[in-house]
Write a protein that holds these residues in place. Structure first.
Motif, PDB file in Angstrom:
ATOM      1  N   GLY A 145       0.777  -1.230  -0.063  1.00  0.00           N
ATOM      2  CA  GLY A 145      -0.159   0.011   0.113  1.00  0.00           C
ATOM      3  C   GLY A 145       0.784   1.344   0.045  1.00  0.00           C
ATOM      4  N   GLU A 146       1.873   1.221   0.183  1.00  0.00           N
ATOM      5  CA  GLU A 146       2.880   2.340   0.242  1.00  0.00           C
ATOM      6  C   GLU A 146       2.955   2.981  -1.042  1.00  0.00           C
ATOM      7  N   ASP A 147       2.843   2.480  -2.280  1.00  0.00           N
ATOM      8  CA  ASP A 147       2.726   3.297  -3.292  1.00  0.00           C
ATOM      9  C   ASP A 147       1.518   4.180  -3.438  1.00  0.00           C
ATOM     10  N   LEU A 148       0.423   3.726  -3.217  1.00  0.00           N
ATOM     11  CA  LEU A 148      -0.737   4.722  -3.071  1.00  0.00           C
ATOM     12  C   LEU A 148      -0.524   5.645  -2.109  1.00  0.00           C
ATOM     13  N   ILE A 149      -0.009   5.384  -0.948  1.00  0.00           N
ATOM     14  CA  ILE A 149       0.175   6.208   0.063  1.00  0.00           C
ATOM     15  C   ILE A 149       1.085   7.458  -0.501  1.00  0.00           C
ATOM     16  N   ARG A 150       2.150   7.161  -1.186  1.00  0.00           N
ATOM     17  CA  ARG A 150       3.084   8.027  -1.581  1.00  0.00           C
ATOM     18  C   ARG A 150       2.121   8.859  -2.622  1.00  0.00           C
ATOM     19  N   PHE A 151       1.543   8.230  -3.595  1.00  0.00           N
ATOM     20  CA  PHE A 151       0.684   9.126  -4.493  1.00  0.00           C
ATOM     21  C   PHE A 151      -0.116  10.255  -3.802  1.00  0.00           C
ATOM     22  N   PHE A 152      -1.012   9.593  -2.770  1.00  0.00           N
ATOM     23  CA  PHE A 152      -1.651  10.674  -2.247  1.00  0.00           C
ATOM     24  C   PHE A 152      -0.826  11.748  -1.311  1.00  0.00           C
ATOM     25  N   ASN A 153       0.357  11.529  -0.864  1.00  0.00           N
ATOM     26  CA  ASN A 153       1.127  12.523  -0.090  1.00  0.00           C
ATOM     27  C   ASN A 153       1.613  13.450  -1.202  1.00  0.00           C
ATOM     28  N   SER A 154       2.205  12.840  -2.339  1.00  0.00           N
ATOM     29  CA  SER A 154       2.370  13.795  -3.527  1.00  0.00           C
ATOM     30  C   SER A 154       1.269  14.542  -3.785  1.00  0.00           C
ATOM     31  N   PHE A 155       0.100  14.162  -4.323  1.00  0.00           N
ATOM     32  CA  PHE A 155      -1.046  14.864  -4.715  1.00  0.00           C
ATOM     33  C   PHE A 155      -1.249  15.934  -3.611  1.00  0.00           C
ATOM     34  N   ASN A 156      -1.246  15.635  -2.348  1.00  0.00           N
ATOM     35  CA  ASN A 156      -1.563  16.656  -1.379  1.00  0.00           C
ATOM     36  C   ASN A 156      -0.304  18.030  -1.262  1.00  0.00           C
ATOM     37  N   GLU A 157       0.841  17.359  -1.528  1.00  0.00           N
ATOM     38  CA  GLU A 157       1.674  18.615  -1.823  1.00  0.00           C
ATOM     39  C   GLU A 157       1.658  19.516  -3.044  1.00  0.00           C
ATOM     40  N   ALA A 158       1.251  18.686  -4.021  1.00  0.00           N
ATOM     41  CA  ALA A 158       0.831  19.636  -5.366  1.00  0.00           C
ATOM     42  C   ALA A 158      -0.351  20.504  -5.126  1.00  0.00           C
ATOM     43  N   THR A 159      -1.581  20.007  -4.261  1.00  0.00           N
ATOM     44  CA  THR A 159      -2.485  20.671  -4.027  1.00  0.00           C
ATOM     45  C   THR A 159      -2.130  22.072  -3.015  1.00  0.00           C
ATOM     46  N   MET A 160      -1.209  21.652  -2.244  1.00  0.00           N
ATOM     47  CA  MET A 160      -0.713  22.937  -1.311  1.00  0.00           C
ATOM     48  C   MET A 160      -0.129  23.881  -2.180  1.00  0.00           C
ATOM     49  N   VAL A 161       0.778  23.554  -3.246  1.00  0.00           N
ATOM     50  CA  VAL A 161       1.485  24.592  -4.166  1.00  0.00           C
ATOM     51  C   VAL A 161       0.286  25.200  -4.781  1.00  0.00           C
ATOM     52  N   LEU A 162      -0.552  24.702  -5.471  1.00  0.00           N
ATOM     53  CA  LEU A 162      -1.770  25.083  -6.046  1.00  0.00           C
ATOM     54  C   LEU A 162      -2.298  26.176  -5.076  1.00  0.00           C
ATOM     55  N   VAL A 163      -2.651  25.897  -3.902  1.00  0.00           N
ATOM     56  CA  VAL A 163      -3.344  26.892  -3.100  1.00  0.00           C
ATOM     57  C   VAL A 163      -2.431  28.078  -2.835  1.00  0.00           C
ATOM     58  N   THR A 164      -1.220  27.755  -2.681  1.00  0.00           N
ATOM     59  CA  THR A 164      -0.101  29.011  -2.258  1.00  0.00           C
ATOM     60  C   THR A 164      -0.277  29.797  -3.721  1.00  0.00           C
ATOM     61  N   TRP A 165      -0.176  29.202  -4.699  1.00  0.00           N
ATOM     62  CA  TRP A 165      -0.109  29.982  -5.846  1.00  0.00           C
ATOM     63  C   TRP A 165      -1.289  30.932  -6.239  1.00  0.00           C
ATOM     64  N   ILE A 166      -2.531  30.311  -5.936  1.00  0.00           N
ATOM     65  CA  ILE A 166      -3.867  30.877  -5.935  1.00  0.00           C
ATOM     66  C   ILE A 166      -3.911  32.461  -4.666  1.00  0.00           C
ATOM     67  N   MET A 167      -3.271  31.811  -3.634  1.00  0.00           N
ATOM     68  CA  MET A 167      -3.206  32.877  -2.615  1.00  0.00           C
ATOM     69  C   MET A 167      -2.360  34.277  -3.065  1.00  0.00           C
ATOM     70  N   TRP A 168      -1.493  33.885  -3.919  1.00  0.00           N
ATOM     71  CA  TRP A 168      -0.459  34.935  -4.317  1.00  0.00           C
ATOM     72  C   TRP A 168      -1.164  35.827  -5.533  1.00  0.00           C
ATOM     73  N   TYR A 169      -1.897  35.198  -6.137  1.00  0.00           N
ATOM     74  CA  TYR A 169      -2.442  35.946  -7.406  1.00  0.00           C
ATOM     75  C   TYR A 169      -3.829  36.275  -7.411  1.00  0.00           C
ATOM     76  N   VAL A 170      -4.727  35.708  -6.459  1.00  0.00           N
ATOM     77  CA  VAL A 170      -6.059  36.142  -6.199  1.00  0.00           C
ATOM     78  C   VAL A 170      -6.322  37.777  -6.034  1.00  0.00           C
ATOM     79  N   PRO A 171      -5.551  38.386  -5.108  1.00  0.00           N
ATOM     80  CA  PRO A 171      -5.623  39.784  -4.843  1.00  0.00           C
ATOM     81  C   PRO A 171      -5.505  40.685  -5.953  1.00  0.00           C
ATOM     82  N   ILE A 172      -4.405  39.984  -7.018  1.00  0.00           N
ATOM     83  CA  ILE A 172      -4.525  40.918  -8.248  1.00  0.00           C
ATOM     84  C   ILE A 172      -5.730  41.045  -9.054  1.00  0.00           C
ATOM     85  N   GLY A 173      -6.217  39.832  -9.246  1.00  0.00           N
ATOM     86  CA  GLY A 173      -7.691  39.787 -10.050  1.00  0.00           C
ATOM     87  C   GLY A 173      -8.677  40.423  -9.310  1.00  0.00           C
ATOM     88  N   ILE A 174      -8.683  40.370  -7.842  1.00  0.00           N
ATOM     89  CA  ILE A 174      -9.602  41.275  -7.185  1.00  0.00           C
ATOM     90  C   ILE A 174      -9.597  42.648  -7.132  1.00  0.00           C
TER      91      ILE A 174
END
Length: 154
Positions: free
Chosen positions: A34-63
């Protein structure tokens, strides 16, 4: 067709949470398989956190551009500035009361510790004052670095 009250709108959040818990337990029970799937979900979580960080930096400009376009269309700028000033003052006052008085009192009542001397309490208080999904990456970082909480737990 008109709904008669037996239909439920929205997501089944409880079922989703229960499925996630059961899947996590099952993956842990599988061990190395099950470690492969756990690593996948951890990587997916990290990618999501990067996307949220990008959104937090660029949304104020649009607003800023959305608000700017509405300001340009206004005829009475003095009314706008006074109304906006009252709103900003009320908002800041509400945040100061909530984040500086109410949340520390709740923290003190729950832990019997001074919230102003605990770094974790300040993370909790600042995260409760704004949108939780927006502050999740910074709150996780704060909890891991300041309080030494293990990454698996945070």
């Amino acid at each position: 067709q008109v709904p008669i009250g037996t239909e439920i709108r929205g997501m089944n959040i409880l079922g989703l949470v229960l499925f996630a818990l059961v899947l996590g337990v099952a993956l842990k029970k599988l061990g190395p398989e099950g470690e492969d799937l756990i690593r996948f979900f951890n990587s997916f979580n990290e990618a999501t956190m990067v996307l949220v960080t990008w959104i937090m930096w660029y949304v104020p400009i649009g607003i800023m551009f959305l608000v700017g376009s509405k300001i340009v269309e206004m005829e009475d700028i003095v009314l706008l500035v006074t109304s906006l000033g009252k709103y900003i003052f009320a908002s800041i006052l509400g945040h100061v009361i909530h984040g500086g008085i109410i949340l520390p009192l709740i923290y003190f009542a729950a832990t019997r510790q001074n919230p102003y001397q605990q770094p974790g309490a300040l993370c909790f208080i600042s995260a409760c004052c704004v949108s939780s999904s927006a502050t999740l990456p910074s709150m996780i970082k704060c909890i891991e670095e300041n309080n030494g909480v293990d990454k698996r737990i945070s």
